[in-house]
Design an enzyme around this catalytic site. Structure first.
Site, PDB file in Angstrom:
ATOM      1  N   HIS A 373      -9.644  -6.440  26.050  1.00 34.44           N
ATOM      2  CA  HIS A 373      -9.132  -6.918  24.998  1.00 34.44           C
ATOM      3  C   HIS A 373      -8.512  -8.276  24.828  1.00 34.44           C
ATOM      4  CE1 HIS A 373      -9.344  -2.835  23.296  1.00 34.44           C
ATOM      5  NE2 HIS A 373      -9.852  -2.687  24.897  1.00 34.44           N
ATOM      6  N   LYS A 566       2.649  -7.015  12.902  1.00 29.62           N
ATOM      7  CA  LYS A 566       2.429  -6.616  14.751  1.00 29.62           C
ATOM      8  C   LYS A 566       2.834  -7.876  15.357  1.00 29.62           C
ATOM      9  CE  LYS A 566      -0.528  -9.815  12.800  1.00 29.62           C
ATOM     10  NZ  LYS A 566      -2.433  -9.212  12.436  1.00 29.62           N
ATOM     11  N   ARG A 567       3.155  -7.399  16.712  1.00 32.47           N
ATOM     12  CA  ARG A 567       3.169  -7.712  18.315  1.00 32.47           C
ATOM     13  C   ARG A 567       4.167  -8.973  17.610  1.00 32.47           C
ATOM     14  NH1 ARG A 567       4.636  -3.907  21.804  1.00 32.47           N
ATOM     15  NH2 ARG A 567       5.837  -5.575  23.100  1.00 32.47           N
ATOM     16  N   LYS A 572       0.017 -15.219  17.605  1.00 30.44           N
ATOM     17  CA  LYS A 572      -0.157 -14.494  16.652  1.00 30.44           C
ATOM     18  C   LYS A 572       0.533 -15.355  15.338  1.00 30.44           C
ATOM     19  CE  LYS A 572      -0.567 -10.370  18.467  1.00 30.44           C
ATOM     20  NZ  LYS A 572      -1.723  -9.127  18.243  1.00 30.44           N
ATOM     21  N   THR A 677      -6.609  -5.379  14.535  1.00 32.90           N
ATOM     22  CA  THR A 677      -7.217  -4.314  13.884  1.00 32.90           C
ATOM     23  C   THR A 677      -6.753  -3.495  12.410  1.00 32.90           C
ATOM     24  OG1 THR A 677      -5.841  -2.737  15.719  1.00 32.90           O
ATOM     25  CG2 THR A 677      -8.427  -2.821  15.443  1.00 32.90           C
ATOM     26  N   LYS A 681      -6.996  -2.389   8.041  1.00 30.01           N
ATOM     27  CA  LYS A 681      -5.922  -1.784   7.619  1.00 30.01           C
ATOM     28  C   LYS A 681      -5.644  -1.971   5.931  1.00 30.01           C
ATOM     29  CE  LYS A 681      -4.545   0.054  12.071  1.00 30.01           C
ATOM     30  NZ  LYS A 681      -3.917   0.038  13.206  1.00 30.01           N
TER      31      LYS A 681
HETATM   32  I1  GPV Z   1      -5.031  -7.063  26.272  1.00 25.19           I
HETATM   33  N1  GPV Z   1      -4.753  -5.532  22.988  1.00 25.19           N
HETATM   34  C1  GPV Z   1      -3.405  -5.780  23.048  1.00 25.19           C
HETATM   35  O1  GPV Z   1      -3.232  -4.839  21.614  1.00 25.19           O
HETATM   36  N2  GPV Z   1      -2.344  -5.675  23.412  1.00 25.19           N
HETATM   37  C2  GPV Z   1      -2.997  -6.293  24.822  1.00 25.19           C
HETATM   38  O2  GPV Z   1      -2.124  -5.638  25.780  1.00 25.19           O
HETATM   39  C3  GPV Z   1      -3.625  -6.833  25.153  1.00 25.19           C
HETATM   40  C4  GPV Z   1      -5.335  -6.794  23.577  1.00 25.19           C
HETATM   41  C5  GPV Z   1      -4.947  -5.612  21.873  1.00 25.19           C
HETATM   42  C6  GPV Z   1      -5.563  -6.724  20.860  1.00 25.19           C
HETATM   43  O3  GPV Z   1      -4.146  -8.197  20.896  1.00 25.19           O
HETATM   44  C7  GPV Z   1      -6.199  -7.184  20.017  1.00 25.19           C
HETATM   45  O4  GPV Z   1      -7.512  -8.031  18.689  1.00 25.19           O
HETATM   46  C8  GPV Z   1      -6.924  -5.737  20.271  1.00 25.19           C
HETATM   47  O5  GPV Z   1      -7.814  -6.376  18.122  1.00 25.19           O
HETATM   48  C9  GPV Z   1      -6.835  -5.082  20.415  1.00 25.19           C
HETATM   49  O6  GPV Z   1      -6.659  -5.271  21.654  1.00 25.19           O
HETATM   50  C10 GPV Z   1      -7.793  -3.606  19.908  1.00 25.19           C
HETATM   51  O7  GPV Z   1      -9.039  -3.905  20.720  1.00 25.19           O
END
Ligand code: GPV
Length: 838
Positions: A373, A566-567, A572, A677, A681
């Protein structure tokens, strides 16, 4: 112990089978029964929480009968099952979802109204199940919804944290973390005190010879008990109800050690108990960051070992040969957090079941799939060898053996490349030595996937390049992420869902999202556009009310709502957004009143949590709030610009925010956001997006068309050169950004010192995230957004067209791809009318 009822007595069970309510009267009866018996209250003592509890219990009863039958059916048919191992499941609320998925929300609404409650108020009583940080955990939750909806025999396995992600409060503009007491009352879980597993830690490994064969025996130094808690996962419009099993830790041998207690060692007995319970106490609040804490490794092994024991126990009931294990079991690793499962299965097969190493390894690698990820180096898990040795001595030996055999095969295939062995070794020869979990996950799986096309290409050409050479390209694949339209459209935006249904021939689009393409032929329909616009406006009014209630700031719902939720993370780039907001503010300030009258009013909305130890992310939150404090009370500006930070962003807030956005921001430095994601949405809810060529933004553009998205900024392939130039060439800052920095440094937004590190990151420390490089393009693109928004009719047409082309981004499509390409599993057809039979 055989707990099955003998054949002659089963008649009585069948005669007395439970029937679930199907109408309003049946529902009301159940609510009243639960209020009076389960809750021991009455109509003279029933508040909204009691109404929520009783409604949930009524639906829970219903789900659990479906759950039982689903499990019986899956056991009877004995086909291959999927196990999704994830340290995070960001589920949000369950009641609304359960009512919609079983198709009885209207029944509940009418019933609750007769009993004296508004369903919206009842639903809001529920505390989010927030067992995750962000996208990764929410993806797992969407996947569970799709797996059940598509009738796949599938289980999720996770940890039952006592505390999920912290609650965020904003005090004097700063984030303050408050514990999340979500378990106070949770009707959605079933404790299974009879389903327990003893988990070992520490100790040593002894060799023993049994029948001429030397085996390794792990003598544990500590044992902790895992207790299962089951959460039913209802599919949409299907009786399939799958299981999410969450493990909770407990001192083994009951409440506490009575021997110690009786011998007067009360304190140490309590300490043992607390140490055991600490394992599942709290979710680590880091997103895209691994910090290598011992307790985290304990969590990982505890959860993985309990889950594998459970999976193996279930497999053994079918009395098949071990070689059939991969035909019955597919295990998906959600990132590297469960990678120890590979080692644990090898240990079970070799040390306990007595299989030969090679035979066992063939079974192991055929069973696992690994999803990556992120490419961010700080998020790639590595554990110090010494720590693994101490906590899991036998596992370290197995890891060394896995590595040895792997490196031998690499050496054979690449005899002239000595450096290759160093690069791909599962053990990093650093000081201290480290176990590279991603490499272990690749070596121990038959498929590795990224989560969007760009990301899957990047992992093949950068961090896992050598492994593509070793295994060939077929081991690596892409499954672009998706979201469940049930929660993210039907539940979050019921009016839009209904309008769409009226143009798409009913609710079938919720199960086949490509049917949205029928909307396109209605784009020119004036009445349709009007209704669409009215729904968006109503959603904005609802968000404006929330903003007023929580921040005191009045925003005009006719403004353009610009959202980034988002976080909080430097990659980001919320800092890019807030610098852009300051630039807009300065431009407005420089205008004459007449010029200002021609400007488009805007509300910049931010939300998201910073990891408690991430100092820079917390500074970004502080800057956003400081800018808001100045701009929102500036009388020259009025409605033209408002800056809002929404406290405690979570799943249920996202359900309110996504439908209310006009434009949302997905502006990560190119090549850093694996997929994203929330971009999906927002578009699905009829908002447009501004974004970089990163993650799934690229595929969203391909689907909805370039004219329906606002792309800006440098491309991923140029990032490396730009970074190099910043460090080794002369680095000049964008002149507009420079003005923004000067204004901050003048003290316009409070003590300049508070923000000096954020500015220095760009000016002095090489601008790693390319904020300055992308600033001009970002500002220009926002001007295009303003111009486009002025033509409301065209804007709405873009929104409708975009939604009509979003079919690809359903998590149902993802799950079908995983099932086909990675798991080799098929759905189990369900006969809606059969109850006891298979
Ligand atoms: I590694 N992601 C997350 O939310 N936490 C993590 O520790 C890690 C990956 C996220 C990515 O940042 C996103 O881009 C992605 O859409 C999401 O994982 C699901 O795949």
């Amino acid at each position: 112990v055989e707990a099955s009822i003998p054949e002659p007595q089963r008649e009585a069970w069948k005669r007395n089978q439970i029937t679930s309510f199907t109408d309003k009267d049946g529902f009301e009866k159940e609510v009243v029964r639960h209020v009076e018996t389960t809750l021991a209250r009455s109509m003279f003592n029933c508040d909204e929480i009691a109404a929520y509890s009783a409604t949930s219990l009524a639906f829970r009863d219903r789900l659990i009968t479906h759950w039982n039958r689903t499990q019986q059916r899956q056991t009877y048919r004995d086909t291959k099952r999927v196990y999704y191992l994830s340290l995070e499941f960001l589920m949000g609320r369950a009641l609304d979802n359960a009512m919609l998925n079983v198709g009885l929300k209207n029944v509940a609404q009418d019933g609750l109204a007769e009993l004296g409650f508004r369903i919206e108020d009842v639903v809001k009583q529920e505390h989010d199940a927030a067992l995750g940080n962000g996208g990764l955990g929410r993806l797992a939750a969407c996947f569970l919804d799709s797996l059940a909806t598509l009738n796949f025999p599938a289980w999720g396995y996770g940890l039952r944290y006592r505390y999920g992600i912290f609650k965020q409060e904003i005090i004097d503009g700063y984030q303050v973390e408050v514990p999340d007491y979500w378990l106070d009352f949770n009707p959605w879980e079933f404790p299974r005190h009879d389903v327990t597993v003893d988990i070992q830690f520490f100790g040593q490994v002894n060799k023993k010879t049994v029948g001429g064969k030397t085996i390794s025996v792990w003598e544990a130094g500590e044992i902790v008990q895992a207790v299962a808690y089951d959460v039913p996962i209802p599919g949409y419009d299907t009786p399939t109800t799958n299981n999410l099993r969450l493990w909770s830790s407990k001192a083994s041998g009951g409440e506490f050690d009575f021997q110690k207690f009786n011998s007067g060692d009360y304190e140490s007995s309590v300490a043992d108990q607390q140490r055991a319970e600490t394992i599942s106490a709290v979710l680590y609040p880091n997103d895209n960051l691994e910090r290598g804490k011992e307790l985290r490794l304990k969590q990982q092994y505890f959860w993985v070992a309990a889950s594998l024991y459970d999976i193996v126990r279930r497999f053994k009931k079918s009395r098949r040969s071990w070689n059939e294990f991969p035909d019955q079991v597919a295990i998906q690793l959600n990132d590297t957090h469960p990678t120890l499962a590979i080692v644990e299965l090898q240990r079970i097969l070799v040390d306990i079941e007595g299989l030969e190493w090679d035979n066992a390894w063939e079974i192991v690698t055929s069973t696992f799939g690994y999803t990556n990820h992120t490419v961010l180096p700080e998020a790639l898990e590595k554990w110090p060898v010494g720590l693994v040795q101490h906590l899991l001595p036998r596992h370290l030996q197995i890891i060394y053996d896995i590595n040895l055999f792997f490196l031998q095969s690499v050496e054979k295939a690449f005899p002239d490349d000595r450096d290759m062995l160093r690069r791909v070794s599962i053990i990093e020869e650093s000081q201290p030595k480290m176990v590279r979990m991603a490499f272990l996950a690749i070596v121990g799986s038959h498929k590795v996937n990224g989560v969007a096309e760009l990301h899957s290409d990047l992992i093949k050409t950068t961090i896992f390049k050598d492994f593509v050479e070793i295994y060939g390209p077929d081991k690596f694949t892409n499954v672009t992420n998706g979201i469940t339209p049930r929660r993210w459209l039907h539940q979050a935006n019921p009016r839009l869902s209904e309008l769409i249904a009226s143009k798409c021939g009913g609710n079938d689009f919720l199960k086949d999202l490509t049917l949205l393409n029928q909307l396109e032929k209605h784009v020119e329909d004036k009445q349709f556009r009007k209704e669409w616009a009215e729904i968006k406006y109503a959603n904005k009014v609802r968000l404006a009310k929330h903003i007023k209630d929580t921040t005191g700031v009045v925003v005009n719902p006719a403004s353009l709502f610009d959202v980034q939720v988002k976080r909080i993370h430097e990659y980001k780039r919320q800092q890019l957004n807030i610098f852009g907001v300051i630039h807009r503010y300065l431009s407005l300030k420089a205008m004459t009143p007449d010029q200002r009258k021609k400007q488009l009013p805007r509300v910049s909305i931010f939300g998201g949590k910073a990891a408690p130890g991430y100092w820079m992310a917390k500074q970004i939150i502080h800057l956003i709030n400081s800018v808001g404090a100045v701009v929102n009370k500036d009388e020259d500006i009025g409605d033209l610009l408002k800056v809002i930070f929404l406290e405690d962003y979570n799943v249920s807030k996202a359900e309110m925010i996504c439908p209310a956005s006009d434009i949302s921001e997905h502006i990560s430095t190119a090549g850093t956001e694996a997929s994203g994601t929330s971009n999906m949405k927002f578009v699905l809810n009829g908002g447009l997006i501004i974004g970089t060529c990163d993650g799934a933004n690229i595929e969203i553009t391909r689907e909805i068309g370039e004219s329906n998205i606002f792309l800006f900024g440098n491309l991923s392939e140029d990032v490396e050169d730009l970074r190099h130039a910043h460090t080794y060439g002369s680095h000049t800052i964008d002149s507009d950004l420079d003005k923004v920095f000067n204004e901050i440094e003048k003290g316009t937004f409070g003590t300049p010192h508070d923000f000096s590190a954020m500015i220095a990151a760009v000016r002095q420390h090489g601008d790693y995230y390319l904020v300055s490089d992308d600033f001009h393009s970002y500002i220009e693109t926002h001007q295009l957004v303003d111009e486009a928004y002025r033509n409301q009719d065209e804007w709405i047409a873009k929104c409708i067209t975009s939604v009509s082309r979003m079919g690809f981004f359903t998590s149902d499509r993802c799950i079908n791809e995983y099932a086909e390409e990675i798991w080799n599993v098929e759905p189990l057809a369900v006969d809606r009318h059969s109850i006891w039979g298979p």
